[in-house]
Design an enzyme around this catalytic site. Structure first.
Site, PDB file in Angstrom:
ATOM      1  N   CYS A 262      17.396  13.260  26.365  1.00 44.06           N
ATOM      2  CA  CYS A 262      16.722  13.434  25.080  1.00 44.06           C
ATOM      3  C   CYS A 262      16.411  12.065  24.480  1.00 44.06           C
ATOM      4  CB  CYS A 262      17.620  14.224  24.125  1.00 44.06           C
ATOM      5  SG  CYS A 262      16.947  14.329  22.446  1.00 44.06           S
TER       6      CYS A 262
ATOM      7  N   GLU B 253      27.351  13.695  27.082  1.00 41.54           N
ATOM      8  CA  GLU B 253      26.609  12.750  26.247  1.00 41.54           C
ATOM      9  C   GLU B 253      27.482  11.560  25.884  1.00 41.54           C
ATOM     10  OE1 GLU B 253      24.757  12.244  21.785  1.00 41.54           O
ATOM     11  OE2 GLU B 253      24.733  14.271  22.634  1.00 41.54           O
TER      12      GLU B 253
ATOM     13  N   SER C  76      27.957  21.903  22.614  1.00 36.45           N
ATOM     14  CA  SER C  76      28.569  21.274  21.444  1.00 36.45           C
ATOM     15  C   SER C  76      27.928  21.751  20.150  1.00 36.45           C
ATOM     16  CB  SER C  76      28.446  19.747  21.555  1.00 36.45           C
ATOM     17  OG  SER C  76      28.921  19.117  20.386  1.00 36.45           O
TER      18      SER C  76
END
Length: 316
Positions: free
Chosen positions: A96, A126, A226
């Site tokens: 992203c 991430e 998440s």
């Protein structure tokens, strides 16, 4: 029984882009296409892509030479990126762009010799990718999850210190951690703009409005998502019963028995078809028409790499 829909809900621009990258790669190059980690954290999406020929792996060593590799939306460390570069692979990056922004913040801090603190959840891909952008042996990169972690954190030089955040955190919880960091390290520097992404913030704002009206809140999203977990937690924090569900088959009739109003939302990696199936199931259980609430309009679009743009290739 009234059914209310949070707005916005579901796919964000980063998820849309990541899925399109895998879908377009499959269409252009054919199966198999290798993807490091689940491209987004949603069981339905992953299984759909797997059926079309995507192979999800965790180690670059699992990818045969001469094939296509895609990095997931969560991003990867520099070590993973370098390992892929050393191989005979065609690599596409579905990270992203808002995660890439955080990566760049960490890399800049590393080059400047600043120590960096990441607010995030240990073990999340991430976080692993973001931590892996720091390479300065003279500095340091630290992970904190709570104000309590901040109290026990020791750094080498608190005069050259910066912080970043995972993009999918609870806005309220993160604010508490940032307050603790600023109190403990008065000279700490943060990003110019909050690292928590627009989609996370908007969906939490929307579920807050939803929970003010609904008796029960259903959050469509996978257990390893998440941002979906944060939505369920926020509704619960507001005193409402909330359930995180993969799809309509998870709904138990007892959850909505004698309930006047059910609220439905979806995490940023959950496709709309799952929401529609949930609505249909609730209507089977006595629900009326689904009523969308007012909310922030989202018009952000992230382009896929030029090599994977189907329309552009057709024009050529």
């Amino acid at each position: 029984m009234q059914i209310l829909l949070a707005n916005p809900r579901g796919f964000c621009a980063g998820v849309d882009r990541a899925i399109s990258i895998v879908e377009n790669a499959l269409e252009i190059y054919g199966a198999p296409i290798y993807v490091r980690h689940e491209v987004v954290h949603n069981r339905y999406v992953v299984e759909s892509l797997r059926e079309r020929g995507a192979i999800f792996i965790e180690q670059i060593s699992e990818v045969p030479d001469g094939t296509i590799l895609i990095f997931s939306a969560h991003g990867v460390s520099q070590a993973v990126r370098n390992e892929a570069k050393s191989r005979d692979l065609t690599v596409f990056d579905a990270t992203c762009p808002l995660v890439t922004k955080v990566h760049m913040e960490v890399a800049r801090a590393s080059r400047r010799g600043e120590e960096s603190i990441l607010i995030g959840h240990a073990g999340h891909p991430e976080v692993e990718g973001t931590m892996g952008q720091y390479s300065n042996p003279e500095g340091g990169m630290y992970l904190v999850e709570s104000p309590e972690d901040v109290l026990t954190l020791n750094v080498k030089n608190d005069a050259k210190l910066s912080f970043m955040t995972q993009t999918t955190l609870s806005v309220d919880d993160t604010s508490d951690v940032i307050d603790a960091l600023r109190k403990r390290f008065p000279k700490i520097v943060g990003p110019r703009k909050d690292d928590i992404c627009y989609a996370t913030t908007n969906r939490q704002e929307a579920v807050r409005a939803l929970a003010e009206q609904a008796d029960v809140v259903l959050v469509v999203g996978s257990k390893n998502s998440s941002n979906s977990n944060r939505l369920a937690e926020l509704a619960q924090r507001m005193g409402k019963t909330a359930f995180l569900i993969d799809d309509a088959t998870d709904i138990q009739e007892a959850w909505v028995k004698d309930v006047n109003c059910v609220g439905v939302t979806a995490g940023a990696s959950a496709p709309d078809i799952l929401v529609q199936n949930v609505i249909a199931r609730l209507q089977e259980l006595g629900g009326g028409d689904a009523i969308p609430l007012e909310g922030r309009e989202e018009n952000i679009v992230f382009e896929v790499p030029k090599e994977l743009r189907i329309d552009a290739r057709e024009v050529e």
